[in-house]
Structure formats: structure tokens, C-alpha cells
Design an enzyme around this catalytic site. Structure first.
Site, PDB file in Angstrom:
ATOM      1  N   GLU A  99       0.817  -1.219   0.000  1.00 30.60           N
ATOM      2  CA  GLU A  99       0.000   0.000   0.000  1.00 30.60           C
ATOM      3  C   GLU A  99       0.847   1.264   0.000  1.00 30.60           C
ATOM      4  OE1 GLU A  99      -0.819  -2.639   1.845  1.00 30.60           O
ATOM      5  OE2 GLU A  99      -2.884  -3.120   1.281  1.00 30.60           O
TER       6      GLU A  99
ATOM      7  N   HIS B 240      -9.221  -5.100  11.003  1.00 30.70           N
ATOM      8  CA  HIS B 240      -9.871  -4.932   9.702  1.00 30.70           C
ATOM      9  C   HIS B 240     -11.144  -4.098   9.784  1.00 30.70           C
ATOM     10  CE1 HIS B 240      -7.060  -7.915   8.401  1.00 30.70           C
ATOM     11  NE2 HIS B 240      -7.617  -8.075   7.232  1.00 30.70           N
TER      12      HIS B 240
END
Lengths: 327, 422
Positions: A61, A130
Site C-alpha cells: 500500500e 480490519h
């Protein structure tokens, strides 16, 4: 022509329309191309636009967010998909330190027209790593814009505006809403960033919310209507810029305000809205602004605990009752 | 793949590094006309599949950097480089003075000693090739053609600065000269450098439908190679075949930490490229001719094949990490050793020995440059501070809330007209 499509399809239509319109627009992220999108948002885009414009990236990322920012500095208009905003935390430096500051640090020489988008908030028993709600963390940073659509129609129109915007725009979606269906025109259209909408008119209490919890607010408003409390529900649609005017106009009418924000309460979007309502509507308020947030705990795994943590319908009803007790 | 561009002189001094600094090529240099794996690498990702079985994992052939040139640029080019390096040195001397006189604030990281790196690399590139670097950025900006006046004014926090006084020493931007910063976070510019290469390649190939024509130069310090961003950038540049050269300005220290204390494999940094199937080379960064001789064919190769490369550019910063650094972590002997390698002196000697310039010519050049930088200081001093209205300008391109828009469109127009030159 208007037809009923899913939230994910609305997002894709916005991206595909923009890519047909402007060759500078491309999509990159994990599994966006050959896999057709981890959540099928980009399904079919590789086929239409080819691998030079729909780009699978490694799980990297920080690298691909930074790379896309570099591309935006040179004039391209990247759309970066984070499979989840939870994963954007490892890209914090590029998305917070580079993208929103490039224009300023360069004295207006280089812009950063880029969209970061992905799932935000609890996805359903994913545990705390998450289940990030990044809005309060990231909205703190000057130089970026933030949109948070609650339905397919808004998703298409807001994302379309975001891709055309010359500033970095963070688009917060929800895994729990990707299959949500709604009426969406086939043709392209834009919804201006920074404009809230009244979802349900009412006279007794204003409920302000953003993204998925707007649906909880609507449910709560129905429950409360049966009790004789007529709520006006405002869907903020954008967090930055925040549409203070629409919110304040409603509160001046109802004299009560409850903010529902799916992030944690401390230094949050909810606390910002509350502060602004107090500032703008001080003389109109008959009680202080009440807030409903995620409980201040890491997101739990167990279904019952997770449901209890979220800003659910019951908690919104309780907050509205507490706020309007003196009405 | 280890190519020594230049002599084996770099064995001493050693920064107190591990004794693995021998610069003899470990394998013979390849022929750059047939880079081993370049043509085998896929153009698009959709031709790549996982291995059929465990046994299918095998050794990929290494991509080999092209040989350095033997030729030397014409005297006029060398004179220009001498001028550029002396200009950078003088700019830094005056910025240090300005800092001590509190005309400049924040952090100041000067480039003294490393001038041959920026000047040689940028001299080997085309003007349309984007450049990005870290916070020790004055040299790159000046080598790229930034007017020293606007650089100095930026240090002074004045409206005449390259970023109107909003960026400071660590954030020199010059879009018209394809200089994309000036970035303050160690290693953060490496993915940006990959992105610049992505964009030029995309513009050339996807938008204009032609061949790649540009190479991006992404400079970083040896301290940046332990950042995740660096490794992610190398990996992306390799898998996406991006025409970018990552130039490690290996000055031996990440701030006060000798490279070997913080970096595994410090004696052979170019080997970081091996794991990313990227060609690499090691260059004597104290000699501008050597830098050019190695960088020119490398840049040409990256342009032609649209591929990345990594360079271990061996150099030394004569001053501390920043103005607050007393340099107690290194010895005077070490410093003196490197100072005797001064890239300005080396080029000056070359020019006088070859008869291209006389000592008086060089003295006159120095005098002109001192005057130019003195004028830059005066100009910067005379430039007003940014008006308070600048505080809310250039935050967003549009006007809302307290924000008053940007001067971006004006710059974008100028840039558009500059495109394609060089």
C-alpha cells in the site's frame, strides 16, 4: 434511464465513465484487474480498458499509494483502491504527508488530483485490525476532501465528482453496503462534494449521520415517529468539506441535534459536528448535542459484541430520547 | 553485475565500514546492447502465471547494467559543470551564513561535497526527465536550472521563493524544470519517483500512443534504503517496468550512523537490486566525469528499454547532516581524506591539465559566481514575506470555507508549454 443496481456497480460506473472520458484516469490496487476486484467493484474493467489502465499492484500500500501520488504530481488522475481503508494505515505517510500537502509545499506548482477509495468501517466480524473507521483520523488533515456515500445513487455521483476534482479525495465505502441496491441513472452525473441532503424531513430533532449509519438513523426515525418524535435525518454525504449550513438550518428548526458517527468518539467527526452546531446554533439549542459513536473499544469479533459496539438503531433512539426529554 | 565506474580509489577512506568495499567487478560487465533479462520480462501482467511446480522455481538471468563510456564530454560541457558545482557550493556557503544569521530557519542540510552527483546525473539526463529527491535538495534544484534567487528566497521564507516561502529548504520544487521536490521524510520520495516514471511512460505510451521517451531520476540517501517505502518502490518499478533510476547518494552516514551500523550489506549496496531483478552499478560520485560516463549509458538504457536501475553513488558530505551536527561520529583524518577528493578541485585540475581553462579562468569564474550568489542573497532579503493571505492559499485548488484557491492553473499552463523540450 434509471435502473436498480448495486452500490458496487454504481462505483464502477463512475470509474468507467471517467476513464472513457479522460485517458489520464487509471485504476490501481490489489486484485483490481485479473481478479475483477476483491469485492467485484472493478468487475469487467480490465476487459474494457486493458492492463495499462487497470493495474494490479502487489500488496504494497505504501508503495502503490506513493507511486500513484507521483503520477498525479505529473498530471495523471489516479484512482487508488484500498481493499480496505484498514490497510491504508501502512500508507499513512504518502496519503497524509504527500498527497494533501503537495499543492501547498510547492507553492501552487504541483497539484495532486487523486482518489483513494475502499471499504471503511466494520465489515462483519472482521476483528479490530480490519474494522477501521478512518474518517476521524484522516479528516483531521488539511488539503484533502472526504466523501462517504450511503446509497448507490450518491456513490456514483460523488465518486464521479471526486475523480474530476483537482484535489486528493478520500472516498469511504462500506463492505456491508456494496450489495445494497438502489435507483441509479444510466447516464453520468455529478453530485457536488460538500453538500448534505435531508433524507427525512422532520420537526422535533435533527439526526446528522454519514455513510452506513444513515440507514440506522432512518430506522431509528421510524421507531421514534411511532413514539411521537418526528426526526429530520441529514445525510452528510461529505465529511470534508462539511455542509455546516444544511445541518445548522435543520437544527435551527428542530432545536435538537443528535450526531451519529461510526468512528470512535474522541476527536472525531461527531465531535466536530457537535462543536460546529454549538457554535452556529447556540441560541437555538434546547439541549446540548448528543452523540452516538462506536464504543471506545477495539472492534470485537463476536457478533453480539460487534453489534453492541456499532452506532446501532437502539443507541440512536436512546440518544434522541435523552436529547429531547425536555421538549 | 558490479561495475566499477572509475578507479578503485574508493577503498580509502572507508567511513569505518565493513571491509567489503573492494570495488573490483564480481562478474564481468555485460554488453548493454543485449541486457540479459530485459526482453524476457513481460510487457503486461496478464502473461504471468505462478510456477507449475516447486521444481519450476529457477534462477532468473540477471539484468546487467551497460558499460560506462570511455569518452569525455567536450570542454564547454565540462566548464558548465564546473560552474554548476561551484554555484552549488557557493549557494551552500551563503545559506549556512544566512542560517547562522537567522535569515533562514528550520532545518538546513547542505550539499557540499556531493555536487558531482547532482551535476553529473542531471548532466547525463534530458531536461524533460523528471527529478525528485529528499531534503538535501538545493544542489539538485540548482543543477536542474532553478534560479539561485528563488532558492535563496525560499530559504528566507519569502514570497519570491520557489514555493512562495511555504516549503523551505527541504521542499524545493520547480515544475518548469521538472524538479518534483524536495521531500522531507526519509525514503518517502522513492515511491513518488516510481510514480513520476509511471506517469511519463503512461503519457507517452497510453495517452500519446508512442514509445517511452523519459527517465525519472530519484535520488535518496543511504539512510533511506532501510525504509519500507524504498523496497516497495523498487519492487513496483521492477514489476511494472518503470523507467526510473534510484540513485543512492551513499555519503557513508545516515545522519550520525555509519551505514554499516544500520544497514546489512553496507559494503555492496547495489546488490539491493538483485532481489528486484533490477540492474545496478556502483559509481565514484566524487568525480563528475565518472558519474556522467556511467550514468549516460544507464539513462539511455533505461529510456530505451523502459526499465529501472539502482545506483550506489559513493560520495561524502563535507559538512554535518544538518547545521546542528558537530560530526563527532567521524574523524578529522577521514574528513581530510575525502576533502582531498573534492569534486570541484578534481574537475578544475582536469580542465587546467588539459588546457581547457587556466587557473585565472577558474578564479574569474569563482568571482562571477560569488557575485551571482551575493546578488541572490540581496534579492532574497529584499523579497517581502508572504502576505497573510497566502496562509489559506494553495491548500485546495478551489475556494471554500477559509480557502482562497491556488496559483496552480498559471503554473500548469506554463508547464504545458514547456513540455516536450529538451
Amino acid at each position: 434511464m434509471v435502473r436498480e443496481i448495486e452500490f458496487r456497480d454504481a462505483l464502477r460506473e463512475a470509474m468507467s465513465d471517467a476513464m472513457r472520458d479522460d485517458k489520464r484516469v487509471f485504476l490501481c490496487g490489489e486484485e483490481v484487474a485479473q481478479y475483477n476486484g476483491a469485492y467485484k467493484v472493478s468487475r469487467g474493467m480490465l476487459e474494457e480498458f486493458g492492463p495499462r489502465r487497470v493495474i494490479d499492484t502487489p500488496i504494497s500500500e505504501s508503495g502503490f499509494a506513493g507511486m500513484a501520488i507521483g503520477a498525479a504530481m505529473l498530471g495523471l488522475r489516479p484512482i487508488v483502491e484500498f481493499m480496505s481503508w484498514s490497510f491504508s494505515l501502512v500508507a499513512a505517510d504518502p496519503i497524509l504527508n504527500n498527497a494533501p500537502k503537495m499543492l501547498y509545499m510547492s507553492g501552487g506548482q504541483l497539484g495532486c488530483p487523486i482518489v483513494f477509495r475502499g471499504n471503511d468501517g466494520a465489515g462483519g466480524q472482521l476483528g479490530s485490525t480490519h474494522s477501521w473507521c478512518v474518517e476521524s483520523l484522516y479528516a483531521n488533515v488539511p488539503g484533502l476532501k472526504m466523501i462517504i456515500p450511503s446509497n448507490p445513487y450518491d456513490a456514483k455521483g460523488l465518486l464521479s465528482s471526486a475523480i474530476k476534482d483537482d484535489n486528493p479525495v478520500f472516498c469511504l465505502e462500506s463492505e456491508r453496503m456494496l450489495a445494497l441496491k438502489g435507483d441509479v441513472p444510466e447516464e453520468a452525473y455529478d453530485i457536488p462534494i460538500g453538500k448534505a441532503v435531508v433524507r427525512r424531513p422532520g420537526t422535533d430533532c435533527t439526526i446528522v449521520s454519514f455513510g452506513r449509519p444513515v440507514h440506522f438513523a432512518m430506522e431509528a426515525a421510524e421507531t421514534l415517529a411511532a413514539e411521537g418524535i418526528d426526526c429530520e435525518v441529514i445525510d452528510g454525504r461529505s465529511i470534508k468539506p462539511l455542509d455546516r449550513e444544511t445541518i445548522a438550518a435543520s437544527v435551527r428548526k428542530t432545536n435538537y441535534c443528535v450526531v451519529v458517527d461510526q468512528s470512535w468518539s474522541f476527536s472525531s467527526v461527531g465531535s466536530e459536528v457537535a462543536a460546529e452546531v454549538h457554535r452556529l446554533c447556540f441560541d437555538d439549542l434546547d439541549n446540548h448535542v448528543h452523540r452516538v459513536h462506536n464504543d471506545d473499544v477495539p472492534a470485537p469479533y463476536a457478533w453480539n459484541l460487534e453489534q453492541e459496539m456499532l452506532p446501532n438503531t437502539r443507541k440512536i433512539c436512546e440518544a434522541v430520547r435523552a436529547c429531547t426529554y425536555n421538549a | 553485475m558490479a561495475i566499477l565506474a572509475g578507479s578503485a580509489r574508493l577503498k580509502e577512506p572507508t567511513f569505518g565500514r565493513q571491509e567489503t568495499m573492494t570495488m573490483a567487478p564480481s562478474t564481468p560487465p555485460g554488453d548493454h546492447s543485449t541486457p540479459a533479462a530485459a526482453d524476457a520480462a513481460p510487457d503486461t501482467q496478464d502473461t504471468v502465471h505462478g510456477p507449475a511446480s516447486a521444481a519450476a522455481y529457477g534462477q532468473q538471468p540477471r539484468v546487467v547494467a551497460p558499460r560506462p563510456l570511455n569518452s569525455t564530454p567536450p570542454p564547454d560541457t565540462l566548464k558548465q559543470w564546473l560552474r554548476d558545482m561551484m554555484l552549488i557550493r557557493e549557494f551552500e556557503i551563503r545559506s549556512m551564513q544566512a542560517y547562522q544569521n537567522k535569515l533562514a530557519g528550520g532545518f538546513l542540510h547542505v550539499y557540499n561535497g556531493q555536487e558531482a552527483v547532482a551535476v553529473g546525473c542531471i548532466g547525463a539526463a534530458k531536461h524533460k526527465d523528471p527529478v525528485v529527491t529528499a531534503y538535501r535538495d538545493h544542489g539538485h534544484a540548482l543543477a536542474r536550472g532553478m534560479d539561485p534567487k528563488v532558492g535563496m528566497a525560499e530559504l528566507f521564507g519569502r514570497i519570491g521563493g520557489c514555493a512562495k516561502g511555504k516549503g523551505g529548504s527541504m521542499h524545493f520544487f520547480d515544475a518548469n524544470n521538472q524538479m518534483y521536490g524536495g521531500h522531507g521524510i526519509v525514503g518517502a520520495q522513492t515511491p513518488l519517483g516510481a510514480g513520476l516514471a509511471f506517469a511519463t511512460k503512461y503519457e507517452d505510451e497510453v495517452i500519446n500512443g508512442g514509445d517511452n521517451t523519459r527517465v525519472s531520476l530519484c535520488f535518496l540517501g543511504d539512510g533511506a534504503i532501510n525504509q519500507g517505502a524504498f523496497h516497495e518502490a523498487l519492487n513496483l518499478a521492477s514489476v511494472l517496468s518503470l523507467p526510473v533510476i534510484f540513485v543512492i547518494e551513499n555519503n557513508g552516514y545516515s545522519m550520525g550512523t555509519a551505514t554499516a551500523r544500520g544497514t546489512a550489506g553496507a559494503g555492496h549496496l547495489e546488490d539491493k537490486a538483485i532481489g528486484y531483478d533490477m540492474c545496478s552499478t556502483t559509481i565514484d560520485g566524487m568525480d563528475v566525469i565518472t558519474v556522467w560516463q556511467a550514468m549516460k549509458p544507464l539513462i539511455d538504457w533505461c529510456r530505451e528499454h523502459s526499465k529501472p536501475a539502482l545506483v550506489d553513488m559513493q560520495c561524502y558530505r563535507f559538512k554535518g547532516h544538518s547545521m546542528s551536527d558537530p560530526r563527532k561520529y567521524r574523524s578529522h583524518d577521514e574528513e581530510h581524506g575525502w576533502e582531498s577528493e573534492d569534486p570541484i578541485g578534481r574537475l578544475a585540475n582536469h580542465l587546467t591539465e588539459t588546457g581547457a581553462m587556466t587557473a585565472d579562468d577558474i578564479k574569474a569564474m569563482g568571482k562571477t559566481i560569488r557575485g551571482e550568489i551575493r546578488a541572490a542573497v540581496d534579492w532574497a532579503k529584499a523579497s517581502p514575506e508572504p502576505g497573510i493571505e497566502e496562509l489559506h492559499h494553495d491548500v485546495y485548488t478551489d475556494t471554500w470555507g477559509p480557502y482562497t484557491g491556488t496559483s496552480l492553473p498559471e503554473f500548469m499552463q506554463r508547464r504545458a508549454s514547456d513540455r516536450g523540450n529538451g
